[in-house]
Design an enzyme around this catalytic site. Sequence first.
Site, PDB file in Angstrom:
ATOM      1  N   ASP A   3     -21.301  19.824  38.506  1.00  0.00           N
ATOM      2  CA  ASP A   3     -22.249  19.230  37.557  1.00  0.00           C
ATOM      3  C   ASP A   3     -22.090  17.712  37.409  1.00  0.00           C
ATOM      4  O   ASP A   3     -20.989  17.175  37.391  1.00  0.00           O
ATOM      5  CB  ASP A   3     -22.076  19.861  36.172  1.00  0.00           C
ATOM      6  CG  ASP A   3     -22.584  21.294  36.149  1.00  0.00           C
ATOM      7  OD1 ASP A   3     -22.964  21.815  37.217  1.00  0.00           O
ATOM      8  OD2 ASP A   3     -22.595  21.886  35.055  1.00  0.00           O
ATOM      9  N   ASP A  52     -27.841  30.341  39.095  1.00  0.00           N
ATOM     10  CA  ASP A  52     -26.492  29.782  39.016  1.00  0.00           C
ATOM     11  C   ASP A  52     -25.457  30.704  39.673  1.00  0.00           C
ATOM     12  O   ASP A  52     -25.803  31.751  40.233  1.00  0.00           O
ATOM     13  CB  ASP A  52     -26.182  29.536  37.521  1.00  0.00           C
ATOM     14  CG  ASP A  52     -25.353  28.291  37.291  1.00  0.00           C
ATOM     15  OD1 ASP A  52     -24.652  27.858  38.213  1.00  0.00           O
ATOM     16  OD2 ASP A  52     -25.388  27.752  36.156  1.00  0.00           O
TER      17      ASP A  52
HETATM   18  C1  GLA Z   1     -23.763  25.416  35.440  1.00  0.00           C
HETATM   19  C2  GLA Z   1     -24.847  24.617  36.144  1.00  0.00           C
HETATM   20  C3  GLA Z   1     -25.470  23.647  35.145  1.00  0.00           C
HETATM   21  C4  GLA Z   1     -26.054  24.421  33.970  1.00  0.00           C
HETATM   22  C5  GLA Z   1     -24.974  25.279  33.329  1.00  0.00           C
HETATM   23  C6  GLA Z   1     -25.534  26.223  32.290  1.00  0.00           C
HETATM   24  O1  GLA Z   1     -22.688  24.592  35.067  1.00  0.00           O
HETATM   25  O2  GLA Z   1     -24.355  23.939  37.258  1.00  0.00           O
HETATM   26  O3  GLA Z   1     -26.480  22.860  35.766  1.00  0.00           O
HETATM   27  O4  GLA Z   1     -27.114  25.226  34.418  1.00  0.00           O
HETATM   28  O5  GLA Z   1     -24.285  26.073  34.299  1.00  0.00           O
HETATM   29  O6  GLA Z   1     -24.562  27.027  31.705  1.00  0.00           O
END
Ligand code: GLA
Length: 403
Positions: A202, A147
Site C-alpha cells: 500500500d 484483495d
Molecule cells: C489492502 C489493500 C488496500 C485496501 C485495504 C482495505 O491493504 O491493499 O488498498 O483495499 O486492504 O482493507
Amino acid sequence: MKKILFVILLFSTVFASAQKFQNLALTPPMGWNSWNKFQCNVSEKLIKETADALVSTGMRDAGYQYIVIDDCWQVGRDSMGFIIPDPERFPSGIKALADYVHSKGLKFGIYSCAGTKTCAGRPGGRGHEFQDAYMYAKWGVDYLKYDWCSSDGQNQKESYKLMSRMLKEAGRPIVFSICEWGGSKPWEWAGEVGHLWRTTGDITDCFDCENKHPGYSNWGVMKILDMQKDMRQYAGPGHWNDPDMLEVGNGGMKENEDRAHFSMWCMIAAPLIAGNELKNMSAQTHAILTNADAIAINQDVLGIQGLKYKSEDGLETWLKPLSGGDWAICFLNRSAVSKMIEFDWMKNVVSDTVSNRKLDAAGEVFKIKDVWAKKELGNTQKVLKAEVKSHDVLMVRLSLVKK
Ligand code: GLA
C-alpha cells in the site's frame, strides 16, 4: 453426433469463460476510491456526496468515471451465503446506491477479497465467488477491486482466474482490479485475467518515506515509483500495472510533491484513482487532479507506459511515447535542492525497444508545451533550459510539427 456436439459445447464454454471481459479499461481507469482518506468510514451518504462532487467539481468531465467503495461496506452472510451490506451505513442497499451513481453519469465499483476475510476482517469471497459475482452483476457493479488478505494456502493465479471466470459467467461487464500487492508478479500472468493489477504494497501519503509495520511496509510515492522497474512491457490497453491509488490532496505532501506524484502516475500510465475528500478540496488539489494536458498524457490511446531515460544526482528524466508521433517528457527533481536543466534535444536521441519508437530531434521538429505552467516553450531546435524546484517536476508535451 450428440456426444460430439456436447464436447464442442463444453470446450467452447470453458474457453469462452476463461477470458476476462474484453474492451474494458482501454485507457488507465480513472475514478475515486474511499480507502486512502476514509478507510472503514464509508456510508451511502459519503458515496452520494462524492458522486455529487465528482460532477460539480468538473472531475467527471475531466475523465474520472468510477466511484469505488473499498473495504467495510459488508458485515456478514445470510443463511444462504449471500453477502450482507452494513444496514446502518447503507440503509438503502447497494443497488439503490449504484443506481444513484449511474444517474450521475458515473460508474460504480466495489471491493472484496479472494481470501476468507478482507483486510479489515469483513467476509471475503472465498467459496462464494459465483454468488458474489452474481450479486455484483444484479446490483449494477462496474468495477471490482479484489484483495488478498486471509488467503493462506491459496494460489494467486488460480484464485484470481476463478473470480474472473465467475464475473464473466455472471454476465455484466466488470473491470477486474487485482490487488495481491505484486507478490506473484501478476504482470507476468494477469493480462488475460484482470484489467489492472497492483504492483506493490500500500501507498502512504508521503514523498519518499517507508512506514514499517510488523511483516509489511507502506510506501511513499518515490519508493513505489522505484518498484515499477522491468514491467512496462506488460502494460497496455485493457491491462495495466497499478502502483496504487493517488494521495493527492490528502495533506501529507506539499503541493509540489502532490504535483510530482500525479505527473509520474501520468507518465507511467497508472490508473488515476483519486483518494482524497472531494467535497472541500483546495484549488491547488483541484488544479492538479484536473489538469487536462497531464490527463491526456496518462490517457493516451497507445497506452505505452513511460520509461526512465536518465538519472543524475537526484534529477530523473522520464519519457512516454504518445500517439501522433508526440512524446511526454518529465524532469523529476527528487533532491532537496533546486536543479537547473539544460536539455539538448539533438544530443538525446532515444530508442525505446518496448514501443519501437525513436525520439530524434535531429530528424523531426517538435513544439514544446509546459503542462503545469500551461505555456509554450518554443521547439526542440533549441536547448531547453529551466529550473526544476526540489520535489517538483517540469512536465512537457512534445508535439510533432508536421513537415
Ligand atoms: C489492502 C489493500 C488496500 C485496501 C485495504 C482495505 O491493504 O491493499 O488498498 O483495499 O486492504 O482493507
